[in-house]
Design a protein around this motif. Structure first.
Motif, PDB file in Angstrom:
ATOM      1  N   ASN A  45     -31.342  15.330   1.156  1.00  0.00           N
ATOM      2  CA  ASN A  45     -32.465  14.405   1.377  1.00  0.00           C
ATOM      3  C   ASN A  45     -33.038  14.493   2.794  1.00  0.00           C
ATOM      4  OD1 ASN A  45     -32.239  13.397  -1.256  1.00  0.00           O
ATOM      5  ND2 ASN A  45     -30.695  11.897  -0.615  1.00  0.00           N
ATOM      6  N   THR A  46     -33.433  15.667   3.126  1.00  0.00           N
ATOM      7  CA  THR A  46     -34.042  15.873   4.436  1.00  0.00           C
ATOM      8  C   THR A  46     -35.360  16.622   4.285  1.00  0.00           C
ATOM      9  OG1 THR A  46     -33.690  16.711   6.666  1.00  0.00           O
ATOM     10  CG2 THR A  46     -32.844  18.043   4.852  1.00  0.00           C
ATOM     11  N   THR A  47     -36.270  16.353   5.197  1.00  0.00           N
ATOM     12  CA  THR A  47     -37.583  17.013   5.181  1.00  0.00           C
ATOM     13  C   THR A  47     -37.856  17.639   6.521  1.00  0.00           C
ATOM     14  OG1 THR A  47     -38.467  15.397   3.605  1.00  0.00           O
ATOM     15  CG2 THR A  47     -40.056  16.689   4.870  1.00  0.00           C
ATOM     16  N   THR A  48     -38.338  18.840   6.513  1.00  0.00           N
ATOM     17  CA  THR A  48     -38.681  19.523   7.745  1.00  0.00           C
ATOM     18  C   THR A  48     -40.136  19.977   7.669  1.00  0.00           C
ATOM     19  OG1 THR A  48     -38.122  21.321   9.254  1.00  0.00           O
ATOM     20  CG2 THR A  48     -37.841  21.718   6.889  1.00  0.00           C
ATOM     21  N   ALA A  49     -40.844  19.754   8.729  1.00  0.00           N
ATOM     22  CA  ALA A  49     -42.283  20.103   8.764  1.00  0.00           C
ATOM     23  C   ALA A  49     -42.479  21.594   8.926  1.00  0.00           C
ATOM     24  CB  ALA A  49     -42.954  19.359   9.887  1.00  0.00           C
ATOM     25  N   VAL A  50     -43.545  22.098   8.282  1.00  0.00           N
ATOM     26  CA  VAL A  50     -43.927  23.521   8.412  1.00  0.00           C
ATOM     27  C   VAL A  50     -45.326  23.633   9.044  1.00  0.00           C
ATOM     28  CG1 VAL A  50     -44.365  25.671   7.162  1.00  0.00           C
ATOM     29  CG2 VAL A  50     -42.509  24.132   6.430  1.00  0.00           C
ATOM     30  N   SER A 102     -44.583  20.838   4.448  1.00  0.00           N
ATOM     31  CA  SER A 102     -43.158  20.591   4.783  1.00  0.00           C
ATOM     32  C   SER A 102     -42.243  21.160   3.700  1.00  0.00           C
ATOM     33  CB  SER A 102     -42.890  19.084   4.923  1.00  0.00           C
ATOM     34  OG  SER A 102     -43.198  18.426   3.696  1.00  0.00           O
ATOM     35  N   ILE A 103     -40.960  21.119   4.021  1.00  0.00           N
ATOM     36  CA  ILE A 103     -39.933  21.547   3.086  1.00  0.00           C
ATOM     37  C   ILE A 103     -38.972  20.377   2.908  1.00  0.00           C
ATOM     38  CG2 ILE A 103     -38.075  23.170   2.588  1.00  0.00           C
ATOM     39  CD1 ILE A 103     -40.791  24.477   2.638  1.00  0.00           C
ATOM     40  N   GLU A 104     -38.718  20.046   1.668  1.00  0.00           N
ATOM     41  CA  GLU A 104     -37.736  18.995   1.365  1.00  0.00           C
ATOM     42  C   GLU A 104     -36.496  19.652   0.768  1.00  0.00           C
ATOM     43  OE1 GLU A 104     -39.026  15.609  -0.859  1.00  0.00           O
ATOM     44  OE2 GLU A 104     -41.138  15.871  -0.218  1.00  0.00           O
ATOM     45  N   LEU A 105     -35.298  19.180   1.213  1.00  0.00           N
ATOM     46  CA  LEU A 105     -34.041  19.636   0.628  1.00  0.00           C
ATOM     47  C   LEU A 105     -33.437  18.444  -0.098  1.00  0.00           C
ATOM     48  CD1 LEU A 105     -32.499  21.772   3.537  1.00  0.00           C
ATOM     49  CD2 LEU A 105     -33.793  22.551   1.530  1.00  0.00           C
ATOM     50  N   TYR A 106     -33.186  18.694  -1.417  1.00  0.00           N
ATOM     51  CA  TYR A 106     -32.675  17.573  -2.214  1.00  0.00           C
ATOM     52  C   TYR A 106     -31.123  17.509  -2.189  1.00  0.00           C
ATOM     53  CZ  TYR A 106     -37.326  17.288  -4.374  1.00  0.00           C
ATOM     54  OH  TYR A 106     -38.656  17.161  -4.590  1.00  0.00           O
ATOM     55  N   SER A 107     -30.517  18.637  -2.589  1.00  0.00           N
ATOM     56  CA  SER A 107     -29.041  18.600  -2.753  1.00  0.00           C
ATOM     57  C   SER A 107     -28.493  20.016  -2.832  1.00  0.00           C
ATOM     58  CB  SER A 107     -28.684  17.831  -4.029  1.00  0.00           C
ATOM     59  OG  SER A 107     -29.182  18.529  -5.154  1.00  0.00           O
ATOM     60  N   TYR A 108     -27.119  20.003  -2.670  1.00  0.00           N
ATOM     61  CA  TYR A 108     -26.417  21.275  -2.869  1.00  0.00           C
ATOM     62  C   TYR A 108     -25.274  21.000  -3.823  1.00  0.00           C
ATOM     63  CZ  TYR A 108     -23.613  25.429  -2.155  1.00  0.00           C
ATOM     64  OH  TYR A 108     -22.875  26.586  -2.358  1.00  0.00           O
ATOM     65  N   THR A 109     -25.093  21.809  -4.852  1.00  0.00           N
ATOM     66  CA  THR A 109     -24.042  21.629  -5.857  1.00  0.00           C
ATOM     67  C   THR A 109     -23.278  22.936  -5.972  1.00  0.00           C
ATOM     68  OG1 THR A 109     -25.320  20.029  -7.117  1.00  0.00           O
ATOM     69  CG2 THR A 109     -23.528  21.157  -8.256  1.00  0.00           C
ATOM     70  N   TYR A 110     -21.880  22.743  -5.915  1.00  0.00           N
ATOM     71  CA  TYR A 110     -21.026  23.928  -6.111  1.00  0.00           C
ATOM     72  C   TYR A 110     -20.227  23.682  -7.367  1.00  0.00           C
ATOM     73  CZ  TYR A 110     -17.337  27.343  -5.678  1.00  0.00           C
ATOM     74  OH  TYR A 110     -16.453  28.364  -5.936  1.00  0.00           O
ATOM     75  N   THR A 111     -20.199  24.690  -8.193  1.00  0.00           N
ATOM     76  CA  THR A 111     -19.452  24.597  -9.445  1.00  0.00           C
ATOM     77  C   THR A 111     -18.361  25.661  -9.426  1.00  0.00           C
ATOM     78  OG1 THR A 111     -21.429  23.870 -10.616  1.00  0.00           O
ATOM     79  CG2 THR A 111     -19.625  24.714 -11.939  1.00  0.00           C
TER      80      THR A 111
END
Length: 587
Positions: free
Chosen positions: A430-435, A381-390
């Motif tokens: 905080n999302t997970t998608t199966a591969v 699977s693939i986990e997405l933790y966060s997105y940060t813009y500076t």
């Protein structure tokens, strides 16, 4: 005047006999050989016969091969004389001897012979005593007959002494020869046995060391002299010769066995050193090779169960501009251990890069070893933790509508955010998608690029990018070790030694018994008779008749004639041994 007549006794064998008056004509015999008074035959006076010729003036040598001081290789024998002492029996009685003196001389001589004969018998000589010979002597032949008898007794006594001396010398020579032979054999056998034991010990050591040893048993037979029938000096000479040969054969045998033992000991020591050197080298090589094999086996075992991998990630856009006014970029990094990744991109308004965006997540995967170094890899699977813009600069572009989108491979949007680029922010995803993608990689093989995310960065320019993921099986097949060459083992030598046996010496024959014959004499004396005139009285017929009829007591008729008649009557009646001493009859 009256005459006195003397009657003497003589000894015949064990009996005393009265000498017969010559006129009586009567002789008395006591189991003796009668010899006339005036002759002694040659056979009566012959010397003693022996079975061997007397060894006159010879020296018997007693060889000793074991205890004599040597000045060369031959034993120096001792000596002992076999020459007998001269007989002490006189050969003459002298001149003008009386019958009594003659008989006394013979008796003494015969006593000497008897004593010497007894000594001879005790020495082992076979003494045969012959019949006693009667010898009658008178006043006329006393000297001559006695001399003949004494001469014969002297010869007999000398023969007895010679036989005794020879018997003693032969016995002594036999004892000495036998003793020397026994001593030489005992010492020689002890020497050869000790040498043989030393050699056997070296043979055992050599065989234990692995040397092939053959033992050649050989018998040494010196050319001994035969001792058959030898005695005295001849025996000693032959025995000394044989002992010398035996000692030399023993010495040669001992020298041969000792030399073989020394040579074999040296050969064994050299071979043992070669073996020790070989074993030391082999031990070192074996240890080195064992270490290499252990390391290789360990590496193979690790290789077969290893899950070594190397992950790489790449991010790129179709509109990446590496130069110009709107230069943009998209990069990615990944943690090899955890699979966590970071995706970075810039925001360029044509004047400045006004901001920087970072997407964080994780790739979940599993690696299973296949036991041959290959790996079965599953991307779960693939986990997405966060997105940060500076934000860095104010957005000076006319277009203030910036939006950022993340899609899976099926086009499903996983995350999006819209902003004007002028503020800094962080969005938790905080999302997970199966591969669920599985594949197998051989050792050192790398998978093809696997796209697992699509990223759109829409603004002045719509930037469409993708994120690729690759994994490599970093297992390396172990190389077989190069083993060190084993040292060459020494070849066991072969040896041959000699086991020497020396043939025993012949033994001496027991010396022949010396034989000697002796015989003795019975000396008979002849009494001296004096004739006395007897007066004759004329006889008358009447007187004669009266005398023939009646006893007559006339004293004169009882004179010498009467006495002689009585004596003749005693002799004729065989009254032997009745008288034990001399007596004298007076007329």
């Amino acid at each position: 005047m009256e005459n006195a007549k003397t009657y003497k006794l003589y000894k015949s064998g064990k009996l005393w006999v009265i000498g017969a008056v010559a006129v009586a004509g009567v002789a008395v015999s006591a189991n003796t050989t009668q010899v006339s008074a005036d002759t002694v035959s040659n056979t009566d006076t012959q010397a003693v016969k022996t079975t061997d010729t007397a060894q006159n003036d010879k020296q018997v040598q007693l060889a000793s091969s074991t205890d004599q001081t040597k000045t060369d290789d031959t034993a120096k024998p001792a000596t002992v004389s076999s020459t007998a002492e001269k007989s002490t029996v006189p050969t003459t009685a002298g001149s003008n001897v009386t019958q009594d003196q003659a008989k006394d001389s013979v008796d003494k001589a015969q006593d000497t012979v008897k004593n010497d004969a007894d000594t001879a018998q005790k020495a082992g000589v076979d003494v045969t005593t012959g019949r006693t010979t009667d010898v009658t002597i008178n006043d006329d032949n006393a000297s001559s007959k006695t001399n003949e008898v004494l001469s014969d007794l002297n010869k007999q006594d000398q023969a007895v002494k010679d036989a005794t001396a020879k018997q003693q010398a032969n016995d002594k020579a036999y004892d000495k020869a036998t003793t020397d032979q026994k001593n030489a054999t005992t010492k020689g056998q002890a020497d050869i046995d000790k040498s043989k034991a030393d050699l056997d010990k070296e043979v055992d050591n050599a065989k234990q060391a692995g040397i092939d040893v053959s033992v050649a048993v050989s018998k040494t037979a010196p050319e001994y002299k035969s001792l058959k029938g030898l005695e005295g000096q001849s025996l000693l000479d032959a025995m000394a010769y044989n002992i010398d040969l035996y000692n030399k054969a023993i010495a040669d045998g001992v020298a041969t066995q000792n030399q073989d033992a020394q040579t074999l000991a040296k050969l064994t020591a050299e071979y043992q050193k070669q073996v020790a050197d070989y074993q030391a080298k082999k031990a070192a090589v074996d240890k080195a090779n064992a270490d290499k094999k252990a390391a290789y086996d360990k590496a193979v075992a690790e290789f077969e169960k290893a899950v070594n991998t190397e992950i790489s990630m790449s991010a790129k856009t179709q509109t990446d501009a590496s130069s110009g006014q709107y230069k943009t970029f998209m990069t990615s990094t990944v943690n090899q251990k955890t699979g966590e990744f970071t995706l970075e991109h810039d925001m360029n308004d044509g004047v400045h890069v006004i901001g920087h965006g970072v997407l964080k997540g994780k790739v979940n995967w599993q690696v299973v070893a296949n036991g041959d170094g290959s790996e079965t890899i599953t991307v779960a699977s693939i986990e997405l933790y966060s997105y940060t813009y500076t934000n860095y600069y104010q957005n000076q572009a006319v277009n203030q509508n910036i939006n950022f989108h993340v899609y899976d491979l099926n086009g499903k949007e996983l995350f999006s955010v819209a902003h004007n680029g002028n503020t800094t922010f962080t969005k938790n995803i905080n999302t997970t998608t199966a591969v669920n993608k599985t594949f197998t990689l051989a050792p050192n093989a790398t998978s093809s690029a696997i796209q697992f995310l699509t990223v759109d960065d829409n603004w002045i320019w719509n930037t469409h990018g993708q994120v690729d993921w690759q994994i490599k099986n970093t297992n390396v097949t172990p190389n077989s070790p190069t083993y060190e060459q084993e040292p060459t083992a020494p070849v066991a030598p072969k040896a041959s030694v000699h086991n020497i046996n020396v043939v025993d010496m012949p033994t001496a024959d027991k010396p022949q018994v010396q034989k000697v014959d002796v015989h003795y004499y019975n000396i008979k004396k002849t009494p001296k008779v004096e004739n006395t005139a007897i007066p004759v009285t004329p006889a008358t017929p009447t007187a004669i008749e009266t005398a023939s009829i009646l006893p007559h007591t006339n004293a004169k008729e009882q004179g010498s004639g009467s006495v002689l008649g009585i004596m003749a009557s005693i002799a004729s009646l065989g009254l032997l041994g009745a008288v034990s001493k001399k007596f004298k009859k007076q007329n």
